[in-house]
Design a protein around this motif. Structure first.
Motif, PDB file in Angstrom:
ATOM      1  N   ASN A 177       0.813  -1.218   0.000  1.00 21.63           N
ATOM      2  CA  ASN A 177       0.000   0.000   0.000  1.00 21.63           C
ATOM      3  C   ASN A 177       0.847   1.269   0.000  1.00 21.63           C
ATOM      4  N   ILE A 178       2.182   1.105  -0.007  1.00 21.52           N
ATOM      5  CA  ILE A 178       3.080   2.261   0.097  1.00 21.52           C
ATOM      6  C   ILE A 178       3.671   2.578  -1.267  1.00 21.52           C
ATOM      7  N   LEU A 206       0.458   6.894   0.050  1.00 30.09           N
ATOM      8  CA  LEU A 206      -0.184   5.576   0.070  1.00 30.09           C
ATOM      9  C   LEU A 206      -1.052   5.389  -1.167  1.00 30.09           C
ATOM     10  N   GLU A 252      -5.632   5.101   1.159  1.00 31.74           N
ATOM     11  CA  GLU A 252      -5.630   5.467   2.575  1.00 31.74           C
ATOM     12  C   GLU A 252      -6.759   4.796   3.357  1.00 31.74           C
TER      13      GLU A 252
END
Length: 472
Positions: free
Chosen positions: A19-20, A34, A37
């Motif tokens: 997710n980063i 991200l 979020e």
């Protein structure tokens, strides 16, 4: 504290390494771009020992960890996720994909004005010192320090010159920052801004009087009569001109070989942009700026209580969205047009209100971690930096945030009805009175008392009531 474990828990709470998109850090916070979020487990994140708060702004998800610890957590974070170390600019660029068009426009203004803010705030603080020296009735009845002690007059004059420099050459500062943001040459941006305040041009502050007397010089450009007017203190002309300059420069750079770049691109860019600015951009944006200023002034003149209630109460939510940066341009335009701003004093009081609410939470809670965070963040807010208090404490529990808004709204009404003005944007929070015109100090201190007492009282009472309910 096991730093490795802390980093692993943070990665898990924000939705895993998939997710980063990008990651960096500043003095106190992890700053992340991200992919989604909504995957962040906020409750789990807040339970992590090293995490003192988190918030999302301008497409970035920021996790407050604290000075000294954040860089250690970041090193482990990078190893665990494999995202690689990124610069702040790279994270900002990656975060832009999460912004809608309005947010991108607001972010653009923020990117332009935030770099020049230290110069503006410093000017405001120095103007406050000058006010102490030259203001009558502060230390002596109906007299100023330089009236009683003439040897201080020249020192006050030097301080005033240093303080005014940032505003006299404001288009130069904005030209540099805007050209950089739009992808143009920063040096050409500075030259463009200074060109708009060249001594050969009629000073913008004397334009109305000169126009009334019919004493405005003109250029004859291909049959057009162009007034030789400067744009001292103006914001819109140099913003639009810097955008045009950057686009012209980019257009020419793609089409001119490197061997002829220096001889062709800068001169043509500056010449073309200069002509367009004096012929069209300047006069049009000058009129628009005056129209907007007149609109704000007329609203606050007609119904000051409503204006103070809305702006004073809603400034804190504007900070959450980042929209507060747009009002920097309005403040600067007001300062140029009417000699001061009635908006910024309410900003200073909003800072204090958030600090007061956080301080009440420090006294009311039995959670030692929250006590430490609330104490440090309240002091920070009282000195003008509200994000730790807002995002680390007040928004987490909601009612302190609303208590601060109520106190700020009441204070906003109080000082707006009294016509409180600041000659410049200055240091926020409790030291803000230095940047307020000294004749407004008494009523501004009343406003300060309101934002110290009301948010504190409301937050403390609600916190105790909630704890009593939980105990039952």
């Amino acid at each position: 504290m096991d730093i490795r474990k802390q980093a692993e828990e943070i990665v898990h709470a924000i939705g895993g390494k998939e997710n980063i998109s990008a990651a960096t850090h500043c003095v106190t916070r992890l700053r992340l771009a991200l992919n989604d979020e909504s995957k962040v487990d906020q409750e789990a994140l807040e339970q992590i020992e090293s995490v003192k708060g988190s918030f999302s702004t301008n497409g970035q998800f920021q996790i407050v960890i604290g000075q000294g610890t954040v860089n250690k957590v970041y090193k482990e974070f990078v190893v665990i996720t494999g995202v690689g170390e990124s610069s702040k600019d790279e994270v900002k660029k990656a975060a832009e994909q999460n912004l809608n068009p309005i947010q991108r426009a607001v972010k653009t203004l923020a990117d332009i004005f935030i770099p020049i803010l230290p110069a503006i705030v410093t000017a405001g603080l120095l103007m406050g010192i000058n006010n102490l020296l030259t203001g009558a009735g502060i230390f002596y009845n109906d007299a100023s320090i330089i009236d009683k002690h003439p040897q201080w007059a020249d020192i006050a004059g030097i301080i005033n010159l240093i303080a005014n420099t940032a505003f006299v050459f404001l288009p130069g500062l904005i030209g540099w920052s805007a050209a950089k943001r739009f992808g143009g040459s920063e040096l050409l941006g500075i030259v463009l801004g200074l060109m708009l305040v060249h001594p050969d041009l009629l000073n913008a502050w004397g334009y109305a009087e000169a126009q009334k007397e019919g004493d405005v010089d003109t250029w004859n450009f291909l049959g057009l009569e162009i007034e030789k007017v400067g744009y001292q203190g103006q914001v819109l002309p140099v913003l639009v001109a810097a955008f045009v300059l950057a686009k012209v420069e980019q257009f020419l750079t793609k089409r001119v070989s490197d061997g002829f770049h220096l001889l062709v691109v800068p001169p043509i860019t500056l010449l073309l942009t200069g002509f367009i600015t004096f012929v069209a951009i300047g006069p049009i944006t000058f009129a628009i700026g005056n129209f907007l200023t007149d609109g704000f002034v007329s609203i606050f003149d007609a119904v000051p209580a409503i204006g103070g209630l809305i702006y004073g109460g809603l400034y804190a939510p504007l900070v959450i969205t980042g929209m507060h940066h747009t009002f920097l341009a309005v403040d600067l335009q007001l300062i140029s047009a009417i000699g001061g701003t009635f908006l910024w004093p309410m900003v200073a009081l909003s800072n204090i209100a958030q600090g007061s609410a956080a301080f009440a939470m420090m006294l009311a809670t039995k959670d030692e971690k929250l006590k430490g965070l609330a104490l440090t963040s309240s002091i920070s807010a009282w000195l003008g930096i509200t994000e730790p208090a807002m995002f680390g404490v007040n928004l987490r529990y909601r009612y302190p945030f609303f208590a601060a808004m109520i106190g700020s709204a009441i204070a906003g009404v109080t000082i707006t009805i009294a016509g409180v003005m600041a000659p410049s944007i200055g240091v926020g929070g409790i030291p803000a009175f230095f940047s307020i015109l000294n004749e407004f100090w008494p009523i501004f201190f009343v406003g300060m008392a309101i934002v110290l007492i009301v948010p504190f009282g409301l937050t403390f009472l609600i916190a105790k009531f909630k704890m009593r309910q939980e105990a039952q």
